[in-house]
Design an enzyme around this catalytic site. Structure first.
Site, PDB file in Angstrom:
ATOM      1  N   ASP A 155      28.990  77.623  -1.177  1.00  0.00           N
ATOM      2  CA  ASP A 155      29.960  77.476  -1.681  1.00  0.00           C
ATOM      3  C   ASP A 155      30.221  75.448  -3.380  1.00  0.00           C
ATOM      4  O   ASP A 155      30.742  75.545  -3.986  1.00  0.00           O
ATOM      5  CB  ASP A 155      31.919  77.394  -0.865  1.00  0.00           C
ATOM      6  CG  ASP A 155      32.530  78.148  -0.498  1.00  0.00           C
ATOM      7  OD1 ASP A 155      31.220  79.232  -1.558  1.00  0.00           O
ATOM      8  OD2 ASP A 155      32.723  78.397   0.007  1.00  0.00           O
ATOM      9  N   LYS A 196      40.451  76.004   3.431  1.00  0.00           N
ATOM     10  CA  LYS A 196      40.642  77.098   3.057  1.00  0.00           C
ATOM     11  C   LYS A 196      39.474  77.892   4.170  1.00  0.00           C
ATOM     12  O   LYS A 196      40.689  78.728   4.803  1.00  0.00           O
ATOM     13  CB  LYS A 196      39.952  77.955   1.492  1.00  0.00           C
ATOM     14  CG  LYS A 196      39.812  79.012   1.409  1.00  0.00           C
ATOM     15  CD  LYS A 196      39.850  78.990  -0.317  1.00  0.00           C
ATOM     16  CE  LYS A 196      39.052  79.569  -0.386  1.00  0.00           C
ATOM     17  NZ  LYS A 196      38.089  80.637  -0.338  1.00  0.00           N
ATOM     18  N   ARG A 252      35.453  78.204  -9.194  1.00  0.00           N
ATOM     19  CA  ARG A 252      34.412  76.877  -8.433  1.00  0.00           C
ATOM     20  C   ARG A 252      33.695  76.455 -10.222  1.00  0.00           C
ATOM     21  O   ARG A 252      32.912  75.244  -9.819  1.00  0.00           O
ATOM     22  CB  ARG A 252      33.770  76.973  -7.252  1.00  0.00           C
ATOM     23  CG  ARG A 252      35.115  76.968  -6.136  1.00  0.00           C
ATOM     24  CD  ARG A 252      33.560  77.137  -4.233  1.00  0.00           C
ATOM     25  NE  ARG A 252      34.653  77.139  -3.558  1.00  0.00           N
ATOM     26  CZ  ARG A 252      35.663  76.892  -2.913  1.00  0.00           C
ATOM     27  NH1 ARG A 252      36.122  75.674  -3.472  1.00  0.00           N
ATOM     28  NH2 ARG A 252      35.949  77.027  -2.229  1.00  0.00           N
TER      29      ARG A 252
END
Ligand code: S3P
Length: 412
Positions: free
Chosen positions: A293, A5, A366
C-alpha cells in the site's frame, strides 16, 4: 497516527466471531472500518462505540443479514467478511461502490468454493455467498494476498477439516496473530499457516497500533522536504508491513527506530525521519507485499531522490482501489517528474519537482495523499481532483499533515 486499518478490521471481525466481550482501543474510525462495523451488526453481533477509538463487540453465532452488505470502497471488508460468513454457515449478498465492484473476487471465491461454500454471481460484486464450509483446503496464496489468506482462515473456523495456506511470498500475518491471541490454535511453519484442532475464540482486550501505511505519508514528507524532522509514535512495525521504512533506509534516509516493543502479539515502536540526501534504489517483486500500500508514496520519495528508482513486480497495484501503477506514473509525470510504467515495473527519475498540476486520482485515497505530499516538495502547489476518499483510510490526514507544517487548502 490513527489505528492500523488491517488490525482494525480484524479486531472487529474476530471479536464478532468470539464468545463473550471484546474491547478495542485505538480503532481506526475510517469509512472502510465503519463499513465492517455496520456489516457485523447485520450479521447479528453487538458492536458498540463508547469513546474515541473505543469499541465493544459481543460476538457469537452469526445470522443471515436481511439486507445486502455494503462494503463501500473496502476490499478488506468484503474479502474477510465473505470468508467469515461462509464459515458461519449464513447467506449474505455483498455489494460495494463503483471501484470495489470492479475489483477481482475470483481469488477469494475459488478457495471458499473449494471449501464447500456456494456463490451466486460472477467474479466481481455483487456476489451472494452461502455457507457452511464442510471441506478442508490446502490453499497456495498466489499472488500473495493477506485478504485471501484471511478469508480462508476465517472460513476455516467453521469446520474441523484441515485448513492450511502456503505462501511462496509471505503477506501480512495479522489474522494469524490475532486468531492466536483470541485463543485459536494456529500453527506456523515457515511460510505455511495451519489451523489446529482448537478453533474456539474468546473475547479479549485489543489495542490497535498506529497505521504504518498512514505514517508513511508523514515519514515520506519528512524525507523529501528540506529541514524536516518527524517522529511517529506507537506505529506497527510488523516485518510484513515495514517495507517502506526499510526502503527509506536503503535510499539513505536519516531514520531511526526506538522504543520497540510487543503489543497483542504484534511489534510496535517509534520511527523518526530527518530530511537528508536520498538516492534511487531498486526494489524486487518479493519486497512488494511488505509495502504494497506504500508504493505510491515510495514513488513520491523516489521523485525527491538522486538518480533512478525502479520498483518491480507491481501487477497487483493494478487491482487496488485504482490502477495505481498507471495513475502514479501519470500523476508524477503531470508534475514534471520523469516517471513511467515499464511492464509491471515503475521507474522514477529524481530531480526538481515542478508541481503545478491537477492530478487525476480516480477516487483512490492513496493516490490523493501521495500527490499532496509531492506538493510539499514541489516548486508549485499540486492539486488533486478529489479528496473525500481520503476518509476511507486516514480521516485525520489533513490535521495530521497540517500539524507538521503542511499547507493544504480546499479549492472551489
Ligand atoms: C490488506 C491486504 C492487502 C492491502 C490492503 C489491506 C489486509 O491487500 O493492500 O490494503 O488488511 O489484509 P491484498 O490482500 O489484496 O494484498
Amino acid at each position: 497516527m490513527p489505528g492500523d486499518k488491517s488490525l482494525s478490521h480484524r479486531a472487529l471481525i474476530v471479536g464478532a466471531l468470539a464468545a463473550g466481550e471484546t474491547v478495542i482501543a485505538g480503532l481506526l474510525e475510517s469509512a472502510d472500518v465503519l463499513a465492517t462495523a455496520t456489516a457485523l451488526r447485520a450479521f447479528g453481533a453487538r458492536v458498540e462505540h463508547f469513546g474515541p477509538g473505543r469499541w465493544r463487540v459481543i460476538g457469537g453465532a452469526w445470522q443471515s443479514p436481511a439486507v445486502p452488505i455494503d462494503c463501500g470502497n473496502s476490499g478488506t471488508s468484503v474479502r474477510l467478511l465473505m470468508g467469515a460468513a461462509a464459515g458461519q454457515g449464513v447467506t449474505a449478498t455483498f455489494i460495494g461502490d463503483a471501484s470495489l465492484s470492479k475489483r477481482p473476487m475470483r481469488r477469494v471465491k475459488a478457495p471458499l468454493e473449494a471449501m464447500g461454500a456456494v456463490f451466486e454471481g460472477g467474479d466481481t460484486l455483487p456476489l451472494t455467498v452461502s455457507g457452511p464450509v464442510c471441506q478442508g483446503i490446502a490453499h497456495v496464496n498466489v499472488p500473495a494476498s493477506a485478504q485471501v489468506k484471511s478469508a480462508v482462515l476465517l472460513a476455516g473456523l467453521g469446520t474441523e477439516q484441515p485448513v492450511e495456506v502456503a505462501e511462496p511470498v509471505p503477506s501480512r500475518d495479522h489474522s494469524e496473530i490475532m486468531l492466536a491471541e483470541f485463543g485459536a490454535e494456529v500453527i506456523r511453519e515457515g511460510n505455511v499457516v495451519r489451523l489446529g484442532a482448537n478453533r474456539r475464540l474468546s473475547g479479549r482486550l485489543v489495542t490497535i497500533a498506529g497505521d504504518p501505511s498512514s505514517a508513511a505519508f508523514a515519514l515520506g514528507a519528512a524525507a523529501i522536504v528540506p529541514g524536516s524532522e518527524v517522529t511517529v509514535e506507537n506505529v506497527l512495525l510488523n516485518p510484513h508491513r515495514s517495507g517502506f521504512v526499510m526502503a527509506l533506509q536503503r535510499m539513505g534516509a536519516d531514520l531511526a527506530m526506538s522504543n520497540i516493543r510487543g503489543q497483542n502479539g504484534e511489534t510496535i515502536g517509534d520511527v523518526r525521519v530527518r530530511f537528508g540526501p536520498l538516492f534511487g534504489a531498486e526494489f524486487t517483486a518479493e519486497e512488494i507485499p511488505s509495502m504494497v500500500d506504500e508504493i505510491p508514496i515510495l514513488a513520491v520519495v523516489a521523485a525527491g531522490a538522486r538518480g533512478e528508482t525502479r520498483i518491480e513486480g507491481l501487477d497487483e497495484l493494478r487491482h487496488k482501489e485504482s490502477d495505481r501503477l498507471a495513475l502514479m506514473a501519470e500523476g508524477l509525470a503531470a508534475c514534471g517528474v520523469e516517471a513511467f510504467a515499464e511492464g509491471d515495473a515503475l521507474v522514477v527519475r529524481g530531480g526538481p519537482i515542478r508541481g503545478e498540476a491537477e492530478v487525476r486520482t480516480e477516487g483512490d485515497h492513496r493516490i490523493a495523499m501521495s500527490h499532496l505530499v509531492l506538493g510539499l516538495a514541489a516548486e508549485q502547489p499540486v492539486t488533486v481532483d478529489e479528496a473525500e476518499m481520503i476518509a476511507t483510510s486516514f480521516p485525520t490526514f489533513r490535521e495530521a499533515m497540517r500539524g507538521i507544517g503542511a499547507k493544504i487548502e480546499e479549492v472551489a
